[in-house]
Design a protein around this motif. Structure first.
Motif, PDB file in Angstrom:
ATOM      1  N   GLU A  69      89.684  26.865   3.635  1.00 27.44           N
ATOM      2  CA  GLU A  69      89.865  25.456   3.973  1.00 27.44           C
ATOM      3  C   GLU A  69      88.718  24.943   4.848  1.00 27.44           C
ATOM      4  O   GLU A  69      88.250  23.816   4.690  1.00 27.44           O
ATOM      5  N   GLN A  70      88.263  25.796   5.760  1.00 23.54           N
ATOM      6  CA  GLN A  70      87.137  25.417   6.620  1.00 23.54           C
ATOM      7  C   GLN A  70      85.873  25.198   5.790  1.00 23.54           C
ATOM      8  O   GLN A  70      85.136  24.226   6.013  1.00 23.54           O
ATOM      9  N   GLN A  71      85.630  26.070   4.831  1.00 25.49           N
ATOM     10  CA  GLN A  71      84.464  25.918   3.967  1.00 25.49           C
ATOM     11  C   GLN A  71      84.569  24.662   3.108  1.00 25.49           C
ATOM     12  O   GLN A  71      83.564  23.966   2.883  1.00 25.49           O
ATOM     13  N   ARG A  72      85.776  24.345   2.651  1.00 26.76           N
ATOM     14  CA  ARG A  72      85.986  23.134   1.853  1.00 26.76           C
ATOM     15  C   ARG A  72      85.649  21.893   2.678  1.00 26.76           C
ATOM     16  O   ARG A  72      85.032  20.946   2.173  1.00 26.76           O
ATOM     17  N   SER A  97      82.176  19.530   1.969  1.00 24.09           N
ATOM     18  CA  SER A  97      82.403  18.141   1.565  1.00 24.09           C
ATOM     19  C   SER A  97      81.531  17.157   2.341  1.00 24.09           C
ATOM     20  O   SER A  97      81.377  16.004   1.930  1.00 24.09           O
ATOM     21  N   GLN A  98      80.956  17.599   3.462  1.00 21.30           N
ATOM     22  CA  GLN A  98      80.205  16.677   4.311  1.00 21.30           C
ATOM     23  C   GLN A  98      78.937  16.150   3.641  1.00 21.30           C
ATOM     24  O   GLN A  98      78.398  15.130   4.069  1.00 21.30           O
ATOM     25  N   THR A  99      78.463  16.835   2.625  1.00 22.49           N
ATOM     26  CA  THR A  99      77.274  16.378   1.898  1.00 22.49           C
ATOM     27  C   THR A  99      77.630  15.545   0.674  1.00 22.49           C
ATOM     28  O   THR A  99      76.741  15.109  -0.058  1.00 22.49           O
ATOM     29  N   SER A 100      78.921  15.317   0.436  1.00 28.13           N
ATOM     30  CA  SER A 100      79.354  14.558  -0.736  1.00 28.13           C
ATOM     31  C   SER A 100      79.525  13.084  -0.377  1.00 28.13           C
ATOM     32  O   SER A 100      79.394  12.677   0.778  1.00 28.13           O
ATOM     33  N   PRO A 138      83.253  12.638   2.147  1.00 34.56           N
ATOM     34  CA  PRO A 138      83.475  13.794   3.026  1.00 34.56           C
ATOM     35  C   PRO A 138      84.912  13.852   3.527  1.00 34.56           C
ATOM     36  O   PRO A 138      85.515  12.825   3.842  1.00 34.56           O
ATOM     37  N   LEU A 139      85.455  15.056   3.566  1.00 35.40           N
ATOM     38  CA  LEU A 139      86.808  15.252   4.078  1.00 35.40           C
ATOM     39  C   LEU A 139      86.803  15.196   5.603  1.00 35.40           C
ATOM     40  O   LEU A 139      85.780  15.415   6.248  1.00 35.40           O
ATOM     41  N   GLN A 140      87.965  14.890   6.175  1.00 36.50           N
ATOM     42  CA  GLN A 140      88.165  14.951   7.610  1.00 36.50           C
ATOM     43  C   GLN A 140      89.233  15.995   7.905  1.00 36.50           C
ATOM     44  O   GLN A 140      89.883  16.512   6.986  1.00 36.50           O
ATOM     45  N   LEU A 141      89.427  16.292   9.178  1.00 38.05           N
ATOM     46  CA  LEU A 141      90.347  17.362   9.543  1.00 38.05           C
ATOM     47  C   LEU A 141      91.740  17.126   8.983  1.00 38.05           C
ATOM     48  O   LEU A 141      92.435  18.071   8.592  1.00 38.05           O
TER      49      LEU A 141
END
Length: 291
Positions: free
Chosen positions: A117-120, A124-127, A130-133
């Motif tokens: 989950e941490q890697q996901r 995602s931050q470069t997409s 980006p996902l948040q916590l």
């Protein structure tokens, strides 16, 4: 935040503002223990139902930047204990089917889930989105107990985990836990026991896509007060989850920018100017929501 609410209302009263809706401030117990004897119980009382609640403001989080965080949902919370039992004996022997072997397997699997989950989140931050916590599931080992003395192989280990589950991910995670129990090496089924300390179940989100009077006025306030906002899912849990699941629109919002997130930490503080600015924002927000 409670003081900011009261000071904002005091200022509105001093200005002879007359709201078209009644404003209720709720201070309820046991939020840190899950809200079972607080908000959850309050919701079922006739006294609460008679309030005819149209919209709810609850707590948010501090923001380390100049962007205010606005929360339209909470992650599901599952606090669980896995009690693992096995054979015991002298610490000099190679005993089979020990509690330690089961504990190792469970730890490996739970922490692997955490790493994935941490890697996901990081990838995602470069997409473009980006996902948040609040968009991922977090798993943390919070307690571990077992053993009586240095030369005795323990017959039991207890592992406790704090799990916060992403929106719409509750069923998937619960299935992962059930499968984990089945896959844990054991000779008898009762050697792995699951105790659920707290389980919020599936949680609903407040709809921020559909136009509504409260959403329009919330956004208008942000524009009037020059507040840059980020709409997201609260990474932990608040009393809002009970209200949302009962059908009430609820937003978590703490007007605290440029402030480190020291929730439950040592020396939690709020700068004077941030505190005072927050009162001004609440004055305008409460006025817009109740006129």
């Amino acid at each position: 935040m409670g003081i900011q609410y009261l000071e904002a209302i005091r200022r509105l009263k001093a200005a002879n503002y007359e709201p078209k809706r009644t404003i209720h401030c709720l201070f309820v117990p046991d939020e840190e223990l899950g809200g079972t004897r607080g908000m959850k119980r309050l919701l079922h009382l006739d006294e609460f139902k008679s309030l005819n609640v149209g919209f709810v403001l609850d707590e948010g989080l501090a923001s380390e930047t100049d962007i205010y965080q606005v929360f339209y949902g909470d992650r599901s919370a599952m606090w669980l204990e896995l009690v693992l039992t096995g054979n015991t004996g002298h610490g000099s022997r190679l005993i089979e089917n020990t509690a330690a072997e089961k504990a190792q397997f469970v730890l490996n699997e739970m922490l692997k889930y955490r790493t994935n989950e941490q890697q996901r989140l990081e990838q995602s931050q470069t997409s473009n989105q980006p996902l948040q916590l609040g968009n991922i599931t977090t798993v943390n080992l919070t307690k571990m107990s077992g053993g009586v003395q240095i030369n005795v192989v323990p017959d039991q280990y207890t592992l406790a985990f704090d799990c916060r589950i992403k929106p719409n991910g509750y069923d998937e995670f619960r299935q992962f836990i059930d499968d984990l129990i089945q896959r844990t090496p054991k000779q008898n089924a009762d050697e792995v026991k699951l105790n659920i300390i707290q389980d919020s179940g599936r949680l609903l989100l407040t709809d921020i896509e559909k136009p509504s009077w409260w959403l329009e006025n919330f956004k208008k306030t942000c524009e009037q007060m020059n507040c840059k906002v980020n709409w997201t899912v609260f990474p932990a849990g608040t009393d809002s989850r009970f209200l949302r699941n009962a059908g009430y629109p609820a937003i978590g919002f703490s007007p605290m920018i440029n402030t480190p997130v020291l929730l439950h930490d040592h020396n939690e503080y709020l700068a004077q100017d941030v505190f005072l600015r927050g009162i001004e924002i609440y004055v305008k927000l409460i006025e817009n929501l109740t006129n």
